[in-house]
Write an enzyme that holds these catalytic residues in place. Structure first.
Site, PDB file in Angstrom:
ATOM      1  N   GLU A   6      -5.037   3.018 -12.885  1.00  0.00           N
ATOM      2  CA  GLU A   6      -4.930   4.484 -12.883  1.00  0.00           C
ATOM      3  C   GLU A   6      -3.668   4.933 -13.603  1.00  0.00           C
ATOM      4  O   GLU A   6      -2.641   4.251 -13.550  1.00  0.00           O
ATOM      5  CB  GLU A   6      -4.925   5.015 -11.452  1.00  0.00           C
ATOM      6  CG  GLU A   6      -6.314   4.955 -10.834  1.00  0.00           C
ATOM      7  CD  GLU A   6      -6.381   5.551  -9.442  1.00  0.00           C
ATOM      8  OE1 GLU A   6      -7.361   6.243  -9.158  1.00  0.00           O
ATOM      9  OE2 GLU A   6      -5.465   5.330  -8.640  1.00  0.00           O
ATOM     10  N   CYS A  56       2.635   9.027 -15.943  1.00  0.00           N
ATOM     11  CA  CYS A  56       2.943   8.053 -14.907  1.00  0.00           C
ATOM     12  C   CYS A  56       2.018   6.868 -15.161  1.00  0.00           C
ATOM     13  O   CYS A  56       0.790   6.998 -15.037  1.00  0.00           O
ATOM     14  CB  CYS A  56       2.702   8.695 -13.541  1.00  0.00           C
ATOM     15  SG  CYS A  56       2.990   7.552 -12.196  1.00  0.00           S
ATOM     16  N   CYS A  92      -1.270  -4.102  -6.496  1.00  0.00           N
ATOM     17  CA  CYS A  92       0.141  -4.472  -6.351  1.00  0.00           C
ATOM     18  C   CYS A  92       0.233  -5.618  -5.354  1.00  0.00           C
ATOM     19  O   CYS A  92      -0.410  -5.579  -4.307  1.00  0.00           O
ATOM     20  CB  CYS A  92       0.955  -3.272  -5.849  1.00  0.00           C
ATOM     21  SG  CYS A  92       2.739  -3.596  -5.794  1.00  0.00           S
ATOM     22  N   CYS A 142       4.195  -2.591   0.643  1.00  0.00           N
ATOM     23  CA  CYS A 142       4.965  -1.505   1.252  1.00  0.00           C
ATOM     24  C   CYS A 142       4.007  -0.726   2.162  1.00  0.00           C
ATOM     25  O   CYS A 142       2.903  -0.363   1.751  1.00  0.00           O
ATOM     26  CB  CYS A 142       5.558  -0.603   0.179  1.00  0.00           C
ATOM     27  SG  CYS A 142       6.632  -1.483  -0.977  1.00  0.00           S
ATOM     28  N   CYS A 175       2.422   2.856   1.195  1.00  0.00           N
ATOM     29  CA  CYS A 175       1.869   3.060  -0.149  1.00  0.00           C
ATOM     30  C   CYS A 175       0.420   2.600  -0.227  1.00  0.00           C
ATOM     31  O   CYS A 175       0.089   1.481   0.179  1.00  0.00           O
ATOM     32  CB  CYS A 175       2.723   2.280  -1.161  1.00  0.00           C
ATOM     33  SG  CYS A 175       2.117   2.428  -2.852  1.00  0.00           S
ATOM     34  N   GLY A 198       1.485  -0.876  -9.119  1.00  0.00           N
ATOM     35  CA  GLY A 198       2.126  -2.147  -9.438  1.00  0.00           C
ATOM     36  C   GLY A 198       3.636  -2.097  -9.451  1.00  0.00           C
ATOM     37  O   GLY A 198       4.257  -1.045  -9.319  1.00  0.00           O
ATOM     38  N   SER A 225      13.339   2.256  -5.629  1.00  0.00           N
ATOM     39  CA  SER A 225      12.682   2.761  -4.417  1.00  0.00           C
ATOM     40  C   SER A 225      13.396   2.152  -3.225  1.00  0.00           C
ATOM     41  O   SER A 225      13.176   0.985  -2.900  1.00  0.00           O
ATOM     42  CB  SER A 225      11.204   2.353  -4.424  1.00  0.00           C
ATOM     43  OG  SER A 225      10.551   2.949  -5.514  1.00  0.00           O
ATOM     44  N   LEU A 226      14.254   2.919  -2.585  1.00  0.00           N
ATOM     45  CA  LEU A 226      15.095   2.356  -1.512  1.00  0.00           C
ATOM     46  C   LEU A 226      14.496   2.645  -0.126  1.00  0.00           C
ATOM     47  O   LEU A 226      14.253   1.729   0.649  1.00  0.00           O
ATOM     48  CB  LEU A 226      16.518   2.912  -1.637  1.00  0.00           C
ATOM     49  CG  LEU A 226      17.565   2.254  -0.746  1.00  0.00           C
ATOM     50  CD1 LEU A 226      17.736   0.775  -1.042  1.00  0.00           C
ATOM     51  CD2 LEU A 226      18.924   2.955  -0.916  1.00  0.00           C
ATOM     52  N   ASN A 285       3.329  11.531   0.698  1.00  0.00           N
ATOM     53  CA  ASN A 285       1.944  11.898   0.392  1.00  0.00           C
ATOM     54  C   ASN A 285       1.020  11.079   1.277  1.00  0.00           C
ATOM     55  O   ASN A 285       1.131   9.851   1.299  1.00  0.00           O
ATOM     56  CB  ASN A 285       1.650  11.613  -1.082  1.00  0.00           C
ATOM     57  CG  ASN A 285       2.528  12.461  -1.984  1.00  0.00           C
ATOM     58  OD1 ASN A 285       2.584  13.676  -1.857  1.00  0.00           O
ATOM     59  ND2 ASN A 285       3.255  11.809  -2.878  1.00  0.00           N
ATOM     60  N   CYS A 299       2.568  10.293  -5.891  1.00  0.00           N
ATOM     61  CA  CYS A 299       3.258   9.011  -5.640  1.00  0.00           C
ATOM     62  C   CYS A 299       2.628   8.287  -4.464  1.00  0.00           C
ATOM     63  O   CYS A 299       2.472   8.860  -3.395  1.00  0.00           O
ATOM     64  CB  CYS A 299       4.712   9.252  -5.232  1.00  0.00           C
ATOM     65  SG  CYS A 299       5.778   9.695  -6.563  1.00  0.00           S
TER      66      CYS A 299
HETATM   67  N1  SAH Z   1       6.509  -0.594  -7.399  1.00  0.00           N
HETATM   68  C1  SAH Z   1       7.383   0.353  -8.022  1.00  0.00           C
HETATM   69  C2  SAH Z   1       6.628   1.337  -8.868  1.00  0.00           C
HETATM   70  C3  SAH Z   1       5.734   2.269  -8.093  1.00  0.00           C
HETATM   71  S1  SAH Z   1       6.546   3.773  -8.044  1.00  0.00           S
HETATM   72  C4  SAH Z   1       8.227   1.047  -6.970  1.00  0.00           C
HETATM   73  O1  SAH Z   1       7.909   0.930  -5.805  1.00  0.00           O
HETATM   74  O2  SAH Z   1       9.224   1.648  -7.320  1.00  0.00           O
HETATM   75  C5  SAH Z   1       5.795   4.661  -6.809  1.00  0.00           C
HETATM   76  C6  SAH Z   1       6.841   5.461  -6.060  1.00  0.00           C
HETATM   77  O3  SAH Z   1       6.170   6.231  -5.060  1.00  0.00           O
HETATM   78  C7  SAH Z   1       7.801   4.546  -5.327  1.00  0.00           C
HETATM   79  O4  SAH Z   1       9.061   5.136  -5.201  1.00  0.00           O
HETATM   80  C8  SAH Z   1       7.117   4.463  -3.992  1.00  0.00           C
HETATM   81  O5  SAH Z   1       7.961   3.997  -2.989  1.00  0.00           O
HETATM   82  C9  SAH Z   1       6.669   5.891  -3.795  1.00  0.00           C
HETATM   83  N2  SAH Z   1       5.604   6.025  -2.793  1.00  0.00           N
HETATM   84  C10 SAH Z   1       4.777   5.077  -2.368  1.00  0.00           C
HETATM   85  N3  SAH Z   1       3.936   5.558  -1.431  1.00  0.00           N
HETATM   86  C11 SAH Z   1       4.261   6.856  -1.286  1.00  0.00           C
HETATM   87  C12 SAH Z   1       3.727   7.910  -0.499  1.00  0.00           C
HETATM   88  N4  SAH Z   1       2.702   7.690   0.315  1.00  0.00           N
HETATM   89  N5  SAH Z   1       4.291   9.131  -0.608  1.00  0.00           N
HETATM   90  C13 SAH Z   1       5.313   9.352  -1.468  1.00  0.00           C
HETATM   91  N6  SAH Z   1       5.837   8.401  -2.245  1.00  0.00           N
HETATM   92  C14 SAH Z   1       5.325   7.167  -2.162  1.00  0.00           C
END
Ligand code: SAH
Length: 318
Positions: free
Chosen positions: A47, A61, A68, A72, A75, A113, A165-166, A241, A283
């Protein structure tokens, strides 16, 4: 090209395909966001999203993997089956799909990913993005904190933005939310980000998704401000989200209180504008789900009104 013999046309189409990806579906949000679902030649879902902003910015994006391998908890992509790394051509073809229809000028590797686990293909794709109108300075690569990938990005001369992504200020909570933290704990990840900053002198963006009652307390904001050097980092707070994972997004009030506490600690912080939530394009929502029929372009586009998009101000400008 009908002036070429049919046999040659057939051979060309086979040997030099127009795209490595086949478009399966496109969904349009009422905020102008477009999500495309593709399939690779071996049938893997991919996507990509185009976000249109009122100031004229057109931001892509892109996905670096189908699915992936990381898990997490918040996600949606982490909940689907991991397919494989995408090739540089499969990454670029996502961008070309949108570029054929309109001008684009920003790019974030925040789709499906973990880009740092496929860093060579991601960098090879980035080399070509300026040909599509996207400067390296307007390209951001987001990571869970995969240290070898961050170091590879640091040594690469392209001035790409690093985003981390912390999502938690301490290892115990971060490991709960992001199991990859056991392998690459916070101190090691921040040290790698700081090496990147020392080399490129570009602010590292910290992404922090706001989960009610989990990571959104004011003390956690203060702890975040203690671990992040304001000369190196800027914080982007991301409204959660929904992904059906059992979390609730923080209230607006909690988000702004958190931001105020981070800023009181000397760091810059913005609240990320949420785009495309009504078509599961925001996201963390990319999971190659079939959109419900009313969400599909040309079928009425009556996506539910989340009312969220207008409530957040300030975007993560690269
Ligand atoms: N794997 C990489 C690239 C994906 S970026 C990473 O994690 O950075 C996707 C971003 O959206 C990341 O910051 C992730 O933590 C965030 N994300 C994942 N699930 C989410 C959600 N349900 N709501 C908002 N942000 C989310």
């Amino acid at each position: 090209m009908t002036d070429l013999p049919a046999a040659l046309r057939g051979e060309l189409a086979e040997r030099v395909p127009y795209s490595t990806l086949r478009l399966e579906r496109e969904a349009r949000s009422k905020d102008g966001t477009v999500k495309a679902l593709f399939a690779t030649a071996d049938g893997r879902p991919v996507e990509a999203v185009l976000m249109r902003y009122r100031d004229g910015r057109r931001s892509l994006c892109l996905s670096s993997q189908s699915g992936c391998p990381l898990t997490c908890t918040f996600c949606a992509t982490g909940q689907m089956r991991f397919g494989r790394n995408l090739s540089a051509a499969e990454i670029l073809d996502q961008a070309l799909h949108f570029r054929r229809a309109e001008r684009v000028d920003h790019c974030v590797f925040m789709g499906m990913g973990e880009p740092m686990m496929n860093v060579e293909s991601v960098l090879a794709a980035c080399e070509r993005l300026p040909d599509l109108g996207i400067a390296h300075r307007r390209t951001a690569v987001s990571t869970v904190g995969w240290v070898p990938g961050i170091d590879r990005l640091a040594e690469c001369p392209m001035p790409l933005r690093l985003a981390l992504s912390l999502h938690a200020p301490d290892d115990a909570l971060r490991s709960e939310l992001m199991p990859v933290n056991d392998r690459h704990p916070i101190a090691a990840v921040l040290a790698a980000c700081e090496r990147h900053h020392a080399r490129h002198r570009r602010r590292v963006f910290v992404e922090y998704v706001m989960l009610a009652g989990v990571n959104d307390r004011v003390e956690q904001a203060m702890a975040l401000a203690r671990v992040l050097d304001p000369r190196v980092y800027k914080v982007n707070l991301i409204p959660y989200n929904p992904t059906g994972a059992g979390f609730t997004g923080s209230s607006r009030r909690a988000i702004y209180a958190f931001r105020a506490a981070v800023e009181a600690g000397g760091l810059r912080a913005t609240v990320r504008l949420t785009r495309g939530r009504d078509i599961d394009a925001a996201c963390g929502q990319l999971a190659a789900n079939t959109p419900s029929p009313q969400r599909v372009e040309g079928m009425g586009n009556k996506g539910s009104d989340t009312g969220q998009n207008s409530t957040y101000e300030g975007f993560a400008v690269l």
